[in-house]
Design an enzyme around this catalytic site. Sequence first.
Site, PDB file in Angstrom:
ATOM      1  N   LYS A 171      21.332  78.738  80.133  1.00 17.73           N
ATOM      2  CA  LYS A 171      22.365  79.407  79.447  1.00 17.73           C
ATOM      3  C   LYS A 171      22.463  78.477  77.967  1.00 17.73           C
ATOM      4  O   LYS A 171      22.298  77.255  78.172  1.00 17.73           O
ATOM      5  CB  LYS A 171      23.783  79.014  80.064  1.00 17.73           C
ATOM      6  N   ARG A 205      24.991  86.045  93.120  1.00 18.00           N
ATOM      7  CA  ARG A 205      24.586  86.995  94.117  1.00 18.00           C
ATOM      8  C   ARG A 205      23.648  86.422  95.353  1.00 18.00           C
ATOM      9  O   ARG A 205      23.679  87.000  96.501  1.00 18.00           O
ATOM     10  CB  ARG A 205      23.998  88.059  93.699  1.00 18.00           C
TER      11      ARG A 205
HETATM   12  N1  BES Z   1      28.414  82.515  86.343  1.00 17.50           N
HETATM   13  C1  BES Z   1      28.012  83.548  85.719  1.00 17.50           C
HETATM   14  C2  BES Z   1      28.802  84.586  85.374  1.00 17.50           C
HETATM   15  C3  BES Z   1      30.035  84.326  84.271  1.00 17.50           C
HETATM   16  C4  BES Z   1      29.752  84.679  83.117  1.00 17.50           C
HETATM   17  C5  BES Z   1      31.219  83.895  84.859  1.00 17.50           C
HETATM   18  C6  BES Z   1      30.984  84.240  81.956  1.00 17.50           C
HETATM   19  C7  BES Z   1      32.129  83.413  83.945  1.00 17.50           C
HETATM   20  C8  BES Z   1      32.044  83.757  82.427  1.00 17.50           C
HETATM   21  C9  BES Z   1      26.610  84.203  86.556  1.00 17.50           C
HETATM   22  O1  BES Z   1      26.015  83.270  87.381  1.00 17.50           O
HETATM   23  C10 BES Z   1      25.765  84.635  85.481  1.00 17.50           C
HETATM   24  O2  BES Z   1      25.223  83.794  84.719  1.00 17.50           O
HETATM   25  N2  BES Z   1      25.614  86.091  85.513  1.00 17.50           N
HETATM   26  C11 BES Z   1      24.454  86.544  84.468  1.00 17.50           C
HETATM   27  C12 BES Z   1      23.738  87.608  85.123  1.00 17.50           C
HETATM   28  C13 BES Z   1      22.710  88.050  84.302  1.00 17.50           C
HETATM   29  C14 BES Z   1      21.600  87.087  84.286  1.00 17.50           C
HETATM   30  C15 BES Z   1      22.132  89.382  85.273  1.00 17.50           C
HETATM   31  C16 BES Z   1      25.533  86.984  83.376  1.00 17.50           C
HETATM   32  O3  BES Z   1      26.745  87.569  83.547  1.00 17.50           O
HETATM   33  O4  BES Z   1      24.746  86.970  82.212  1.00 17.50           O
HETATM   34 MN    MN Z   2      24.377  82.166  86.490  1.00 21.17          MN
END
Ligand code: BES
Ligand code: MN
Length: 499
Positions: free
Chosen positions: A275, A349
Amino acid sequence: MNSTISTDSSISVAANWLVVLLSDSQPLTSPILDLDSAASGTISSLFETEQFSGKALETLVLPRCAGVTAKNVVLAGLGEVQACSVRKLRHSLLAALRLCCCKANQTVAVVVEDSVVNLLGPVTVAEVFADAVEVAATDTDIYKSKRARSGFASATLCLPQASDDALAALSRGSITGQSCVIVKDLVNRTANDIYPETFADEASKLAKQFGLEVTVLDEKQLEAERMGALLAVAQGSSRPARMVKLAWNGAGKEGEQIALVGKGVTFDTGGYSIKPSDSMISMKSDMAGAATALAAIVAAARLKLPVNVSAYLGLAENMISGNAYRLGDVLTARNGTTIEIHNTDAEGRLVLADVLTYAVDEGAQKIIDLATLTGACVVALGDEVTGMFPNNEQMAAELTTAATSVGEYVWPMPMHEHFEPLLKSSVADCKNVGPRWGGAITAAKFLQKFVADTKWVHLDIAGPSWTDSSKAWCDAGATADPLRTLVEWLQIQSNNTSV
Ligand code: BES
Ligand code: MN
Ligand code: ZN
């Protein structure tokens, strides 16, 4: 804390603070009218001079108000009477109470305009009051030498009548509020403080305190369970994974088995699909699902609800190292499903997949999972609404009812089968992400593979569980949303079984 109801006039209540919740309608009505007369028209003249208008979330502190016994009066607006809701009442009450607990050992009394009490009902007002009294003092100064706020010494709600129902609502509200505090403190604590082992310790402590059964699976036991998806997420971290199971059996052997499954990623760097800093900064909150499930089962036990509910918390830290899982890796989940990794940031997931099959195999008949799962859900619904992804319409309807009655927002999302093939992989049974569009839904469709035909609802709480900016009613940080909806839903389940 000690919340009580008093039928005495708010004019003569002895307290450091008297919070007066009133609508924007003029002229003033009962019992604010009497208070205004006792205070020689102070309140009505503030309206006349437009120093106070009664709009929602507006507050005005009146230090010393001649004719009123309380040392300070806080006027707090509720807006239009007809538009007043549980959510508005809670937010306005919190905004006012937060002004009253900046010093230690304060006593507070609250009086609410009759028209609003009549609209929402005294029982609801009492419950929201007792809940807010607990939550108001929470701050985010856990690591500071001096805290911004501290708990009240006592809190009194002035109501025209004190029924047994209203008194029962007070104790329900206190318990729910204290569970909100559990969520907020756990989520606001940092990832070097709360990691899988220490989260499991906190859960075990709460279990002992409130009479819940607790089991903690360590990494050896998770391996024995063949939880290959959960373990892959954790393998990049020096903090080993844990799974915690808590159980409250309030309905006896014959009762239905309910499972709450929580995503407990104690920090989410994204892994090798790393990230950017701006998105990573708040990722200590990626265990909000697990914290909410934990606090909900604590509330169920303390309320002695006649339901059988278990909470399953999947705890892992998603880090980068020579041991971390990679893009292209194929994992084998606990139920044998093979998963090709296309994005290591879609880790929640994977954690949930193994914990869901564990709950199913233990005989869960209804499952609710809670997860800060996707940014896509926040794009779709904004940051105050929980995305609801059901395979069962009755549970979805009950959750909608529950959310409405506690003033939280949940909204149903589509689960049509055409989303399913978007997760096809050329090398494994499935991949862990779909295309960009509908990202919250493909995440839910991925989870669905692991619940078989158990009645199930997935709640994506990435938006509402956290707020980036301070509000009048809440510091920036954890919100505990949608804990109250869950507790209310469990209460609905107990009503279903007792009729
Ligand atoms: N923990 C994040 C989702 C999240 C985003 C929580 C913003 C709180 C605030 C999750 O693990 C994640 O990174 N999801 C990705 C999924 C994607 C790679 C398909 C996302 O939302 O970008
Ligand atoms: Mn994530
Ligand atoms: Zn995550």
